[in-house]
Scaffold this active site. Sequence first.
Site, PDB file in Angstrom:
ATOM      1  N   LEU A   1       4.849   8.317   2.656  1.00 57.41           N
ATOM      2  CA  LEU A   1       5.225   7.877   1.317  1.00 57.41           C
ATOM      3  C   LEU A   1       6.610   7.239   1.299  1.00 57.41           C
ATOM      4  O   LEU A   1       7.495   7.604   2.081  1.00 57.41           O
ATOM      5  CB  LEU A   1       5.201   9.065   0.350  1.00 57.41           C
ATOM      6  CG  LEU A   1       3.825   9.544  -0.136  1.00 57.41           C
ATOM      7  CD1 LEU A   1       3.966  10.867  -0.881  1.00 57.41           C
ATOM      8  CD2 LEU A   1       3.174   8.482  -1.026  1.00 57.41           C
ATOM      9  N   ASP A   2       6.798   6.309   0.360  1.00 52.53           N
ATOM     10  CA  ASP A   2       8.101   5.697   0.085  1.00 52.53           C
ATOM     11  C   ASP A   2       8.727   5.053   1.313  1.00 52.53           C
ATOM     12  O   ASP A   2       9.952   4.998   1.441  1.00 52.53           O
ATOM     13  CB  ASP A   2       9.064   6.740  -0.508  1.00 52.53           C
ATOM     14  CG  ASP A   2       8.536   7.331  -1.803  1.00 52.53           C
ATOM     15  OD1 ASP A   2       7.955   6.568  -2.604  1.00 52.53           O
ATOM     16  OD2 ASP A   2       8.700   8.547  -2.011  1.00 52.53           O
ATOM     17  N   ARG A   3       7.881   4.567   2.208  1.00 54.09           N
ATOM     18  CA  ARG A   3       8.336   3.886   3.430  1.00 54.09           C
ATOM     19  C   ARG A   3       9.166   4.790   4.346  1.00 54.09           C
ATOM     20  O   ARG A   3       9.914   4.309   5.199  1.00 54.09           O
ATOM     21  CB  ARG A   3       9.139   2.623   3.093  1.00 54.09           C
ATOM     22  CG  ARG A   3       8.298   1.535   2.407  1.00 54.09           C
ATOM     23  CD  ARG A   3       7.174   1.087   3.326  1.00 54.09           C
ATOM     24  NE  ARG A   3       6.419  -0.047   2.812  1.00 54.09           N
ATOM     25  CZ  ARG A   3       5.258   0.034   2.175  1.00 54.09           C
ATOM     26  NH1 ARG A   3       4.739   1.229   1.936  1.00 54.09           N
ATOM     27  NH2 ARG A   3       4.637  -1.037   1.775  1.00 54.09           N
ATOM     28  N   MET A   4       9.036   6.107   4.136  1.00 55.22           N
ATOM     29  CA  MET A   4       9.734   7.053   5.014  1.00 55.22           C
ATOM     30  C   MET A   4       8.798   7.425   6.161  1.00 55.22           C
ATOM     31  O   MET A   4       8.426   8.577   6.378  1.00 55.22           O
ATOM     32  CB  MET A   4      10.166   8.288   4.218  1.00 55.22           C
ATOM     33  CG  MET A   4      11.180   7.986   3.139  1.00 55.22           C
ATOM     34  SD  MET A   4      12.758   7.406   3.823  1.00 55.22           S
ATOM     35  CE  MET A   4      13.420   8.954   4.449  1.00 55.22           C
TER      36      MET A   4
ATOM     37  N   ARG B   1       0.843  -1.186   0.000  1.00 56.01           N
ATOM     38  CA  ARG B   1       0.000   0.000   0.000  1.00 56.01           C
ATOM     39  C   ARG B   1       0.880   1.237   0.000  1.00 56.01           C
ATOM     40  O   ARG B   1       2.008   1.223   0.502  1.00 56.01           O
ATOM     41  CB  ARG B   1      -0.901   0.034   1.232  1.00 56.01           C
ATOM     42  CG  ARG B   1      -2.014  -0.987   1.241  1.00 56.01           C
ATOM     43  CD  ARG B   1      -2.941  -0.763   2.411  1.00 56.01           C
ATOM     44  NE  ARG B   1      -3.528   0.575   2.363  1.00 56.01           N
ATOM     45  CZ  ARG B   1      -4.313   1.070   3.333  1.00 56.01           C
ATOM     46  NH1 ARG B   1      -4.558   0.358   4.412  1.00 56.01           N
ATOM     47  NH2 ARG B   1      -4.823   2.276   3.223  1.00 56.01           N
TER      48      ARG B   1
END
Length: 225
Positions: free
Chosen positions: A202-205, A23
């Site tokens: 976002l972007d696993r940050m 996701r």
Amino acid sequence: MSAQEYRLVDATPRPPMLAGLRRTYEGEPLLESDLAADPITQFTAWFQEALDAGLPEPNAMVLATASAGGRPSARTVLLKGYDERGFVFYTNYESRKGRDLAENPRASLLFPWHPLRRQVRVEGTVTRMSQEESAEYFNSRPYGSRIGAWASRQSAVVRSREELDARYEELAARWPENPPVPDFWGGFRVYPLEVEFWQGQLDRMHDRLRYRRTRPGWVLERLAP
């Protein structure tokens, strides 16, 4: 049917393809300046938002314990109270989690509020609630739940569902109202040493902000995602 027409169908279930399941998390960043001075106040704010969002059972939490030998175990239980002293749940003291906590009085809690892209993690030491506190909660439960607490030797092997139901009916007949508090049942309080608030980004940050208890008071730290 000819041999050419006959085919052996393999009905063995295949594992789903998991590598592509993901996701995208989008949301407002979680900044140090956004958080309260202490984790209990901050937990109250997030818990209220989970309630307002209509999450099913927002007080459901994963409780992780370990035996004296380090064998881990996890299960979902319900939070039944909290304050500055800690987070409270109730169980059979003879269950696996009860035995684990008798041997190794430390635990971790996880509140998985996925629709809000949030998690809260708690780590701490565990103590039993007083008999008076446990009795007050037990007597507030629905009648069927109180009989069920007597009927189930939680985590023990039972021969059949029929045996379990027969035990319930026997105890319901014994106490048609006001069953006493079992001496093997009661509450635990998890005294928090660390409380982490996780907000998906976002972007696993992702944002991970952790309160850590120190002798002067709580220290707030940011952790790498």
